[in-house]
Design a protein around this motif. Structure first.
Motif, PDB file in Angstrom:
ATOM      1  N   SER A 168      21.911  32.945 -34.711  1.00  0.00           N
ATOM      2  CA  SER A 168      20.978  33.051 -35.828  1.00  0.00           C
ATOM      3  C   SER A 168      21.338  32.069 -36.932  1.00  0.00           C
ATOM      4  CB  SER A 168      20.967  34.487 -36.368  1.00  0.00           C
ATOM      5  OG  SER A 168      22.254  34.855 -36.821  1.00  0.00           O
ATOM      6  N   ASN A 169      22.631  31.832 -37.119  1.00  0.00           N
ATOM      7  CA  ASN A 169      23.077  30.925 -38.166  1.00  0.00           C
ATOM      8  C   ASN A 169      22.673  29.490 -37.871  1.00  0.00           C
ATOM      9  OD1 ASN A 169      24.340  30.668 -40.657  1.00  0.00           O
ATOM     10  ND2 ASN A 169      26.241  29.982 -39.727  1.00  0.00           N
ATOM     11  N   LEU A 170      22.524  29.154 -36.584  1.00  0.00           N
ATOM     12  CA  LEU A 170      22.135  27.800 -36.202  1.00  0.00           C
ATOM     13  C   LEU A 170      20.726  27.463 -36.661  1.00  0.00           C
ATOM     14  CD1 LEU A 170      23.587  27.464 -32.576  1.00  0.00           C
ATOM     15  CD2 LEU A 170      24.296  26.192 -34.613  1.00  0.00           C
ATOM     16  N   GLN A 171      19.933  28.460 -37.001  1.00  0.00           N
ATOM     17  CA  GLN A 171      18.578  28.201 -37.461  1.00  0.00           C
ATOM     18  C   GLN A 171      18.566  27.508 -38.817  1.00  0.00           C
ATOM     19  OE1 GLN A 171      17.150  32.510 -35.841  1.00  0.00           O
ATOM     20  NE2 GLN A 171      15.854  31.552 -37.346  1.00  0.00           N
ATOM     21  N   HIS A 172      19.637  27.638 -39.580  1.00  0.00           N
ATOM     22  CA  HIS A 172      19.666  27.130 -40.947  1.00  0.00           C
ATOM     23  C   HIS A 172      20.283  25.735 -41.012  1.00  0.00           C
ATOM     24  CE1 HIS A 172      18.678  31.094 -42.722  1.00  0.00           C
ATOM     25  NE2 HIS A 172      19.330  31.556 -41.668  1.00  0.00           N
ATOM     26  N   PRO A 173      19.786  24.878 -41.900  1.00  0.00           N
ATOM     27  CA  PRO A 173      20.422  23.565 -42.081  1.00  0.00           C
ATOM     28  C   PRO A 173      21.775  23.706 -42.762  1.00  0.00           C
ATOM     29  CG  PRO A 173      18.672  23.885 -43.695  1.00  0.00           C
ATOM     30  CD  PRO A 173      18.596  25.048 -42.748  1.00  0.00           C
ATOM     31  N   LEU A 174      22.693  22.830 -42.414  1.00  0.00           N
ATOM     32  CA  LEU A 174      24.004  22.827 -43.062  1.00  0.00           C
ATOM     33  C   LEU A 174      23.929  22.201 -44.451  1.00  0.00           C
ATOM     34  CD1 LEU A 174      26.358  21.760 -40.123  1.00  0.00           C
ATOM     35  CD2 LEU A 174      26.202  24.008 -41.197  1.00  0.00           C
ATOM     36  N   ALA A 175      22.992  21.291 -44.640  1.00  0.00           N
ATOM     37  CA  ALA A 175      22.860  20.608 -45.932  1.00  0.00           C
ATOM     38  C   ALA A 175      21.382  20.456 -46.272  1.00  0.00           C
ATOM     39  CB  ALA A 175      23.530  19.246 -45.891  1.00  0.00           C
ATOM     40  N   VAL A 176      21.042  20.670 -47.534  1.00  0.00           N
ATOM     41  CA  VAL A 176      19.672  20.509 -48.027  1.00  0.00           C
ATOM     42  C   VAL A 176      19.742  19.848 -49.401  1.00  0.00           C
ATOM     43  CG1 VAL A 176      17.533  21.660 -48.705  1.00  0.00           C
ATOM     44  CG2 VAL A 176      18.893  22.584 -46.819  1.00  0.00           C
ATOM     45  N   LEU A 177      19.053  18.715 -49.556  1.00  0.00           N
ATOM     46  CA  LEU A 177      19.012  18.026 -50.843  1.00  0.00           C
ATOM     47  C   LEU A 177      17.578  17.607 -51.156  1.00  0.00           C
ATOM     48  CD1 LEU A 177      22.147  15.653 -50.698  1.00  0.00           C
ATOM     49  CD2 LEU A 177      21.928  17.820 -51.927  1.00  0.00           C
ATOM     50  N   TYR A 178      17.164  17.807 -52.406  1.00  0.00           N
ATOM     51  CA  TYR A 178      15.862  17.362 -52.885  1.00  0.00           C
ATOM     52  C   TYR A 178      16.104  16.518 -54.140  1.00  0.00           C
ATOM     53  CZ  TYR A 178      14.296  21.243 -49.950  1.00  0.00           C
ATOM     54  OH  TYR A 178      14.103  22.108 -48.904  1.00  0.00           O
ATOM     55  N   THR A 179      15.370  15.435 -54.276  1.00  0.00           N
ATOM     56  CA  THR A 179      15.588  14.563 -55.430  1.00  0.00           C
ATOM     57  C   THR A 179      14.349  13.723 -55.704  1.00  0.00           C
ATOM     58  OG1 THR A 179      17.133  12.956 -56.398  1.00  0.00           O
ATOM     59  CG2 THR A 179      16.500  12.609 -54.098  1.00  0.00           C
ATOM     60  N   THR A 180      14.342  13.069 -56.848  1.00  0.00           N
ATOM     61  CA  THR A 180      13.280  12.128 -57.210  1.00  0.00           C
ATOM     62  C   THR A 180      13.828  10.715 -57.116  1.00  0.00           C
ATOM     63  OG1 THR A 180      12.224  13.718 -58.707  1.00  0.00           O
ATOM     64  CG2 THR A 180      11.692  11.389 -59.018  1.00  0.00           C
ATOM     65  N   VAL A 181      13.071   9.840 -56.473  1.00  0.00           N
ATOM     66  CA  VAL A 181      13.454   8.439 -56.316  1.00  0.00           C
ATOM     67  C   VAL A 181      12.439   7.588 -57.068  1.00  0.00           C
ATOM     68  CG1 VAL A 181      13.847   6.555 -54.680  1.00  0.00           C
ATOM     69  CG2 VAL A 181      14.487   8.889 -54.072  1.00  0.00           C
ATOM     70  N   ALA A 182      12.907   6.656 -57.891  1.00  0.00           N
ATOM     71  CA  ALA A 182      12.005   5.820 -58.677  1.00  0.00           C
ATOM     72  C   ALA A 182      12.604   4.435 -58.870  1.00  0.00           C
ATOM     73  CB  ALA A 182      11.731   6.465 -60.037  1.00  0.00           C
TER      74      ALA A 182
END
Length: 212
Positions: free
Chosen positions: A180-194
Motif C-alpha cells: 500500500s505504501n508503494l502507491q505514494h510518491p517518495l517526493a513531491v514538489l510544486y513550484t513557480t518557474v519564471a
C-alpha cells in the motif's frame, strides 16, 4: 578431598540457550526496523534530490530565455497543479527517457547505474502566461514566460506490482515499505518557474495564479 564440578549440566545449558533466544528475539525486530528505516530514508533523500534536480533543470531552460515548448513539462488540465493525476500504474505509466513523457507517464531513472530502474519521475505543469496573456495549450508558438510545475518521484517497484488501486499523489510517510505504501510518491514538489529577464507585473502574477 572433594573433586570440584566443572561445566554446566544439560538443563543449565538448555536454560542458557532459551534465555539467549529470548534476548535475540527481543532485540532483532528493532534492529531490522532501524535498518529498513535507514534504507527507506536514503531512498527518500535520493527521490527528493531527483525532484529538485528536475525543477532546477527546467528553471535553467526558462532562464536561458530561448526555448521551445517541447522542452517544458507536459500541460495538465487539472484545476490546481496539485490535482494533476498520477501516472498509470502499469508499464504504460513510464518510459525509459524523458523524450515522450505525458502528464500520466513519467520517465525511469537508474540512480545507481546497475542497469535496473529505481525511480519513475513524473513532470507536469499548468498553462502559464505569455507576453500577450494566458498561454494557449494547443499552440506551439504560445511560449509561456512563467508557469507552475510539479514533480513527483515514485518507486519503480510501484509500477511492477500492479494492483487495482491507482497511484496516490500524496507523499508517503516514512515507514517500512509495503504494497500500500508503494502507491505514494517518495517526493513531491510544486513550484513557480519564471524568466528572470522579464519581471512580472502584479496583474501578470494574478493571471498566473488564476490559470492555476
Amino acid at each position: 578431598m572433594h573433586r570440584s564440578e566443572e561445566g554446566l549440566t544439560l538443563i543449565e545449558s538448555l536454560v542458557a540457550i532459551v534465555i539467549i533466544g529470548i534476548v535475540l528475539a527481543a532485540i532483532a525486530p528493532p534492529l531490522l526496523i532501524a535498518a529498513a528505516t535507514r534504507v527507506q530514508n536514503q531512498r527518500t533523500e535520493q527521490a527528493m534530490q531527483l525532484a529538485q534536480g528536475e525543477i532546477n533543470r527546467i528553471r535553467l531552460i526558462v532562464e536561458r530565455g530561448s526555448y521551445e515548448k517541447a522542452e517544458l513539462p507536459p500541460i495538465t488540465n487539472a484545476t490546481s497543479i496539485k490535482d494533476a493525476p498520477p501516472p498509470t500504474r502499469d508499464t504504460n505509466g513510464y518510459i525509459a527517457n524523458s523524450a515522450a513523457i505525458t502528464v500520466t507517464r513519467g520517465f525511469t531513472v537508474d540512480i545507481d547505474n546497475n542497469g535496473s530502474a529505481d525511480f519513475v519521475v513524473q513532470l507536469f505543469r499548468k498553462a502559464g502566461i505569455t507576453s500577450s496573456g494566458v498561454e494557449n495549450p494547443n499552440s506551439t508558438s504560445s511560449i509561456p514566460n512563467a508557469f507552475q510545475m510539479g514533480v513527483r518521484v515514485y518507486e519503480y517497484q510501484a509500477f511492477q506490482t500492479g494492483g487495482s488501486s491507482a497511484l496516490s499523489t500524496k507523499r508517503t510517510l516514512l515507514r517500512l515499505t509495503s504494497q500500500s505504501n508503494l502507491q505514494h510518491p517518495l517526493a513531491v514538489l510544486y513550484t513557480t518557474v519564471a524568466r528572470n529577464d522579464l519581471p512580472m507585473s502584479l496583474e501578470e502574477y494574478r493571471q498566473l495564479l488564476n490559470t492555476n
